[in-house]
Design an enzyme around this catalytic site. Sequence first.
Site, short mmCIF file in Angstrom:
data_model
loop_
_atom_site.label_atom_id
_atom_site.label_comp_id
_atom_site.label_asym_id
_atom_site.label_seq_id
_atom_site.Cartn_x
_atom_site.Cartn_y
_atom_site.Cartn_z
N GLY A 89 1.01 -1.37 0.47
CA GLY A 89 -0.46 -0.35 0.04
C GLY A 89 0.37 1.39 0.40
N GLY A 91 2.85 3.49 1.32
CA GLY A 91 3.17 3.86 2.26
C GLY A 91 3.18 5.89 3.05
N ARG A 92 4.11 5.90 1.64
CA ARG A 92 4.69 7.21 2.02
C ARG A 92 4.02 8.17 0.92
NH1 ARG A 92 10.73 7.03 0.04
NH2 ARG A 92 10.52 5.08 -0.87
N ASP A 246 4.30 -4.15 -7.49
CA ASP A 246 3.65 -3.06 -6.83
C ASP A 246 4.13 -2.00 -7.31
OD1 ASP A 246 6.61 -4.16 -5.05
OD2 ASP A 246 6.47 -2.50 -4.41
N ASP A 256 8.08 5.12 -9.90
CA ASP A 256 8.31 5.41 -8.01
C ASP A 256 9.80 4.87 -8.54
OD1 ASP A 256 5.88 4.69 -6.91
OD2 ASP A 256 5.96 3.08 -6.36
P1 AMP Z 1 9.27 1.35 -2.95
O1 AMP Z 1 9.69 0.15 -3.53
O2 AMP Z 1 9.77 2.41 -2.63
O3 AMP Z 1 8.03 1.72 -4.29
O4 AMP Z 1 8.77 1.07 -1.29
C1 AMP Z 1 8.05 -0.21 -1.12
C2 AMP Z 1 6.82 -0.17 -0.24
O5 AMP Z 1 7.44 0.73 0.82
C3 AMP Z 1 5.23 0.68 -0.92
O6 AMP Z 1 4.44 -0.10 -0.12
C4 AMP Z 1 6.28 2.35 -0.20
O7 AMP Z 1 4.89 2.91 0.10
C5 AMP Z 1 6.73 1.60 0.82
N1 AMP Z 1 7.88 2.20 1.62
C6 AMP Z 1 9.13 3.26 1.08
N2 AMP Z 1 10.14 3.52 2.22
C7 AMP Z 1 8.09 4.13 3.08
C8 AMP Z 1 9.35 5.04 3.81
N3 AMP Z 1 9.62 5.96 4.00
N4 AMP Z 1 7.56 5.32 4.76
C9 AMP Z 1 6.85 4.34 4.58
N5 AMP Z 1 6.59 3.30 3.70
C10 AMP Z 1 7.30 2.99 2.95
MG MG Z 2 6.97 1.33 -4.17
#
Ligand code: AMP
Ligand code: MG
Length: 478
Positions: A89, A91-92, A246, A256
Site C-alpha cells: 500500500g 506507505g508514504r 507493486d 516509483d
Molecule cells: P518502493 O520500493 O519505494 O516503491 O516501496 C515499497 C513499499 O514500501 C511501498 O508500499 C511504499 O509505500 C513503502 N515505503 C517505502 N518507503 C517508506 C517509508 N519511508 N515509509 C513508509 N512506507 C514506505
Molecule cells: Mg513503490
Amino acid sequence: MKLTNLTLSTPYLSLDPIFYDEVAPSPLKNPCLVSLNNDALKLIGLDPSQLNINELEGVLNGTLYLEGSRPFAMCYAGHQFGYYVPRLGDGRAINLGCVNGWNLQLKGSGQTLYSRQGDGRAVLRSSIREYLMSEAMYALGIPTSRALALISSDEKVARERWERGAIVLRLAHSWIRFGSFEYFFHTNRHKELESLADFLIAESYPHLIGTDDRYLKMFGEIVQSTAELIAHWQSVGFNHGVMNTDNMSAIGLTIDYGPFAFMDTFESGYICNHTDEQGRYSYDNQPRIGLWNLERLAHALSPLITAEKLQTELEKYPVFFTTHLMKLIRAKLGLESENEGDSDLFRSLFSVMENGQIDMTPFFRTLSRYNGNREPLLALTLAPNQLNEWLERYNTRLKSNTMSTQERHTQMLRTNPKYVLKNYVLQEAIDLAENNDFALVNNLLKLAQSPFDEHEKFEHYAMPTPMKFKNLKLSCSS
Ligand code: AMP
Ligand code: MG
C-alpha cells in the site's frame, strides 16, 4: 485558472473502504519550494502567471486543501524480489484527488495505514531524482508519471545519515498497480477484484466499457503497454532497478523512481540497485521480468478470465516487445523500412557497444550526424575494429533508405537525445540542493524537458560520463 479555483474529485473513494485509508498529510517543518514545473501546471488547467507560490507550498505540505480534496492512501500488495508480500500500500504517498484526468499524489507526506515500520517520509535526494527523471522520461517519449512541484524542509529524516524531508507532487492518469489486483486475489475478495477491474476500465480504458470480454481486453492492453514500455527502457539504456509488481503500473507507465540509472557505458548485465545482489532487475533481465510480472497479474485476474485466454495474451508479449524495440532502434539508426537482416545488425551493435565500453547516448547522438567520416564515432570506443566492421554493414544498410543524408540527420537528431540525466549529474544537483542552492535542479529540469536541443552551458553533460563518476554507488534508501 488559479490554484484555489481547482476542484478535485475522488472517484476511488466510491470503492469499498477496504481499498483505501482516508488519511491527512502530515506537514513538514519550514517547507520551501525547490522547483515548480510549469508544463505540469498547465496539464491541470492552471495558469503559471496566476500561481500563488505560498498556496502551492501549502498544497504540497498538506496545510491547504483544494476544493473537493479528500486525501487517501491506496491499498495494494506485490511480489518483491520474487516473494509475495501480502500487504504493502501507499506507505508514504497520499492521493489528493483527480482533476482533468490527472490523479494528484503527494510522496513523502507522512504515515498511513500502510506505512508498516516506515516513517512515511521521502528525502530530498530521492525526491529530486524522481522529480527530474519523470520529466526527462516524458520528454524522451517514454510513458511515465509526471511531477508538478517539489518542496524541501528542515524536517530531519533518518536514513543512513540525517537527511532533509521533501515532498513531490506527482501526477498520473492512474496509480493502480499490478499489486493492487494481487491484494484482492490473494485475500480471496473476488467481488472487490472485479470492482477494481471495472474501476480501472472506467478510469483508463473507457473504450472497453460495456464490451464483451472487457477484462480480457484490458489485460491484453496491459500486456502490450508493459512490453512497449520495457522496449523503450532498453532502447535508451535505462535500468529501473526495482521492478516489483507493486511498482508496475496497470497502464504501462514508468512509476516509483528509486535507484534507477541511465547506464554510463553500455553493459548488458548492468545492475543499478546495489541491494539487488543477484541482479534480478539488471538491464538485460528487464524484458523477462516484465513478463514474469504480467504472469503474476494474470494469476491475480484468474477469477475473471479463463486460464487459456490469459495464456494467449501472455504469449503475445515477446512479439509486442521485439516489434517495438526493433521499431525504436530502426528510428535511432535512421532506417526507413524493415529489412530481413535488421535483428542481426541491431544485436551486433549492442555487442559492439558492450565490447567497446561505449556510452550509448553520445554514440547515437554522434551517429545522428554520420556522413561517412568515422573518426568521431571511433573516438567513442575501446574496440575500434569491431565498430569499423559494424559501420561497414551500416553503410550498406543505409543504401536501402530513400531519404537524403540531411533528412536522416534531422530525423535522428530528433530521436537520439543529446542529454539524459546520468546519476552523477543528478548527484551534483542534489549536493547543491542539500545546501539550499536549487539552481542546478531548475537548470536540469530545463535540460530534462528539451533533451534533443543544444544547451551550450551544459555541453559537458552530453559527453561520456567522466571515469571518476562512472557507476556511482547509490544508496537504496529513499
Ligand atoms: P518502493 O520500493 O519505494 O516503491 O516501496 C515499497 C513499499 O514500501 C511501498 O508500499 C511504499 O509505500 C513503502 N515505503 C517505502 N518507503 C517508506 C517509508 N519511508 N515509509 C513508509 N512506507 C514506505
Ligand atoms: Mg513503490
